[in-house]
Design a protein around this motif. Structure first.
Motif, PDB file in Angstrom:
ATOM      1  N   LYS A 572       0.714  -1.019  -0.133  1.00 41.00           N
ATOM      2  CA  LYS A 572       0.019   0.130   0.121  1.00 41.00           C
ATOM      3  C   LYS A 572       0.894   1.225   0.032  1.00 41.00           C
ATOM      4  N   ASN A 573       0.642   2.129  -1.017  1.00 39.69           N
ATOM      5  CA  ASN A 573       1.466   3.261  -1.132  1.00 39.69           C
ATOM      6  C   ASN A 573       2.887   3.065  -1.121  1.00 39.69           C
ATOM      7  N   GLY A 574       3.377   1.998  -1.837  1.00 38.09           N
ATOM      8  CA  GLY A 574       4.742   1.771  -1.838  1.00 38.09           C
ATOM      9  C   GLY A 574       5.555   1.131  -0.776  1.00 38.09           C
ATOM     10  N   LYS A 575       4.688   0.933   0.308  1.00 38.21           N
ATOM     11  CA  LYS A 575       5.052   0.128   1.426  1.00 38.21           C
ATOM     12  C   LYS A 575       4.760  -1.289   1.474  1.00 38.21           C
ATOM     13  N   CYS A 576       5.689  -2.073   1.266  1.00 34.00           N
ATOM     14  CA  CYS A 576       5.178  -3.462   0.793  1.00 34.00           C
ATOM     15  C   CYS A 576       5.483  -4.534   2.193  1.00 34.00           C
ATOM     16  N   MET A 577       4.842  -5.615   2.327  1.00 33.46           N
ATOM     17  CA  MET A 577       5.106  -6.421   3.342  1.00 33.46           C
ATOM     18  C   MET A 577       4.952  -7.768   2.866  1.00 33.46           C
ATOM     19  N   LEU A 578       5.894  -8.710   3.303  1.00 30.08           N
ATOM     20  CA  LEU A 578       5.888 -10.331   2.905  1.00 30.08           C
ATOM     21  C   LEU A 578       5.662 -10.857   4.251  1.00 30.08           C
ATOM     22  N   HIS A 579       4.826 -11.816   4.439  1.00 29.72           N
ATOM     23  CA  HIS A 579       4.550 -12.535   5.582  1.00 29.72           C
ATOM     24  C   HIS A 579       4.672 -14.099   5.282  1.00 29.72           C
ATOM     25  N   PHE A 580       5.755 -14.581   6.165  1.00 26.49           N
ATOM     26  CA  PHE A 580       6.076 -15.874   5.980  1.00 26.49           C
ATOM     27  C   PHE A 580       5.828 -16.713   7.210  1.00 26.49           C
ATOM     28  N   ASN A 581       5.176 -17.877   7.088  1.00 26.66           N
ATOM     29  CA  ASN A 581       4.790 -18.568   8.127  1.00 26.66           C
ATOM     30  C   ASN A 581       5.408 -20.049   7.799  1.00 26.66           C
ATOM     31  N   PHE A 582       5.982 -20.596   9.249  1.00 23.50           N
ATOM     32  CA  PHE A 582       6.777 -21.780   9.006  1.00 23.50           C
ATOM     33  C   PHE A 582       5.995 -22.796  10.303  1.00 23.50           C
ATOM     34  N   GLU A 583       5.422 -23.684  10.023  1.00 26.75           N
ATOM     35  CA  GLU A 583       4.937 -24.539  11.012  1.00 26.75           C
ATOM     36  C   GLU A 583       5.941 -25.201  11.866  1.00 26.75           C
ATOM     37  N   HIS A 584       5.712 -25.153  13.194  1.00 30.10           N
ATOM     38  CA  HIS A 584       6.623 -25.705  13.900  1.00 30.10           C
ATOM     39  C   HIS A 584       6.217 -27.053  14.588  1.00 30.10           C
TER      40      HIS A 584
END
Length: 584
Positions: A572-584
């Motif tokens: 959004k508005n050039g602010k990027c986010m990547l969310h990684f989930n690793f099951e433990h």
């Protein structure tokens, strides 16, 4: 009480089957042919009968007769049989669903002696019922105590259980007498018996492996008789014992004494700790993909154990606990089917009315006891090591394990340790398993102070990010006690992501890595200003890599999705986010 979901039970069974260890001949849900079931049950019954000496010692403490001792042992067999069946049960929140047989509750022995000397068998029975009720009630909140039993503490419990066996195994293995001298004939027979089991187990086929323990036990009995290691008075007791008899009910009754509540609650707590360790082993050996303790299954198992202890009190005998020896024997034979549990429980119910069979167990020679325990140690200790090493260990966890193991070992290695404490507290201070576990849980809670739930790393494009990412996750993984395999995947994913963002010039300015952990998930958020990378579900072909300039970007996105269990993105508005989930 929680209702059982049949669909979930089916899913759990399927998951266990998918991760079935290669060394298992009969898994927990497998059917066992009768030809294999008979020897597997027989060796379990023989091994579990070793601790039936404790009810006899309680009768002796009050000057009871041989007939009374026989009655108390028979009642103990009935409660053990019912408890073993209930433990393998897995419906209506009763039973863990694993083959984890019940035996005489040795943690209850000191408290039972105190009670029977103070008020006879009615008082011992009444306090045993109270202890069983307490254990049953606390089992219902086991799922809320998950924080107390991280994987490394579960492994520590299993280790302490196995080491406790050494104090019983080695003296019997070498025939140690009251003066502390060993016996050469006993030692030679023990070595020969152990050799028979090892040869059959390692170099024999599947059926030979199933019969290895029972063959060794038979060899030990025959050898003991031939070399005069079975005293004549014991043989005479076996010969004179009747084949069929009904247990007497004259000693039954219930009484209560408030001053004995604490000793019996401590006994129930020690028994519960032992069961947590046993069920941890059961879960681990039945699932190659085991990650963590299934606290719901353990809670149901503790509930079954509590019911068994209540039943023992009502029948006029001691409380009961799950058998570490039985679990170790099932691991050694590669047979953990709950059918064996049902067969073992049924045999004890029948043998309670067959005094001749009970007498055969009562005269068990030293070499047989020593070698059976030795085999169990050989399989349980490596399992405990695997459990402890399945998590990354930092200095906090090293202190927890090191200090707790030292005191737990010290109970058995230092003569007189704990005897200076009050008598009501000695069931705890003289029990290495209980003392070590309480120390581990206390230190674990203390050392959790100051551990951050989130850790942040900031990377500047153009610098060597790989080394920073590696050190960051190594430190986080050790602090949180995460599995090395999960930390490795997270490290690779984040390093690959930063490399992609840098090489393709998708990020402007610094890249923020925010990692957080809880027992079931490792989550990583990557935040930056710029453009999102291409997250592809399919790998680009070789032709596309040669001709399509976007192919390398799609390859990087494809690799990212292979590392993580789940990836989401937002910009959004050039602010990027990547969310990684690793099951433990």
């Amino acid at each position: 009480h929680q209702k059982t979901d049949p669909t979930k039970e089916t899913d759990d069974e399927a998951q266990r089957a998918a991760h079935r260890p290669a060394n298992l001949i009969y898994g927990v849900s497998d059917s066992v042919p009768l030809a294999s079931l008979i020897p597997l049950v027989a060796q379990q019954v023989i091994m579990l009968s070793v601790d039936l000496i404790f009810p006899v010692l309680i009768v002796a403490a009050v000057g009871g007769t041989v007939e009374m001792a026989q009655t108390v042992v028979s009642m103990m067999m009935i409660s053990m049989g019912m408890g073993t069946i209930l433990q393998a049960w897995r419906k209506n929140s009763v039973g863990s669903g694993y083959f984890c047989a019940h035996e005489t509750g040795t943690p209850y022995f000191p408290a039972s002696i105190m009670a029977v000397q103070a008020g006879g068998f009615p008082l011992m029975c009444g306090m045993t019922v109270c202890a069983g009720i307490f254990q049953s009630l606390t089992s219902r909140i086991m799922h809320r105590l998950r924080i107390l039993f991280p994987v490394e503490i579960s492994g520590l419990i299993v280790t302490l259980m196995a080491v406790t066996f050494i104090t019983y195994a080695l003296p019997n293995f070498i025939g140690l007498d009251a003066q502390g001298k060993g016996s050469l004939p006993v030692s030679l027979l023990s070595v020969s018996m152990l050799g028979v089991i090892i040869v059959m187990h390692i170099w024999g086929g599947k059926r030979t492996r199933e019969y290895s323990i029972i063959a060794g036990i038979g060899f030990g009995y025959v050898g003991s008789y031939v070399f005069g290691l079975l005293p004549a008075d014991k043989v005479e007791k076996f010969i004179n014992a009747p084949w069929l008899a009904l247990p007497s009910t004259e000693h039954l009754g219930l009484a209560f004494d408030p001053t004995l509540v604490v000793p019996f609650i401590i006994a129930a707590f020690c028994s519960s700790i032992k069961t947590v360790g046993n069920l941890t082993t059961c879960q681990k050996v039945n699932d190659d993909g085991w990650k963590r303790l299934d606290v719901k299954s353990v809670g149901n198992g503790l509930f079954a154990e509590g019911i068994g202890t209540v039943l023992g009190g009502l029948l006029g005998t001691m409380g009961q606990t799950t058998s570490s020896g039985s679990v170790g024997l099932s691991v050694a034979t590669g047979a953990t089917s709950r059918q064996i549990a049902f067969g073992t429980g049924f045999c004890f119910l029948v043998f309670a009315f067959l005094p001749k069979i009970a007498a055969l167990f009562a005269i068990m020679p030293q070499p047989v006891i020593g070698v059976i325990l030795m085999v169990e140690i050989a399989f349980v200790v490596p399992t405990a090591m695997q459990i402890c090493s399945s998590r990354m260990l930092n200095s906090r966890r090293m202190f927890v394990l090191g200090i707790s193991l030292t005191f737990g070992f010290g109970v058995n290695m230092v003569p007189g340790f704990g005897e200076s404490f009050p008598l009501w507290l000695q069931p705890l201070t003289q029990n290495g398993l209980a003392l070590g576990t309480i120390l581990a849980i206390s230190l674990h809670l203390l050392f959790r102070i100051g551990i951050a739930t989130h850790r942040v790393l900031e990377v500047v494009p153009g610098t060597d990010a790989n080394e920073a990412v590696f050190l960051f996750f190594r430190e986080c993984g050790g602090e949180w006690g995460a599995r090395p395999e999960v930390v490795s995947r997270a490290t690779s994913a984040v390093a690959q992501c930063i490399e992609t963002l840098t090489d393709l010039e998708l990020a402007r300015g610094s890249i923020k890595v925010d990692a957080s952990f809880e027992e079931f998930n490792l989550n990583v958020d990557i935040e930056y200003e710029g453009v999102l990378p291409l997250l592809s579900d399919t790998r680009p072909t070789e032709e596309e890599l040669l001709n399509d300039e976007d192919a390398f970007a799609r390859l990087s996105g494809f690799l990212l999705k292979r590392y993580a269990d789940k990836i989401t993105s937002d910009c959004k508005n050039g602010k990027c986010m990547l969310h990684f989930n690793f099951e433990h």
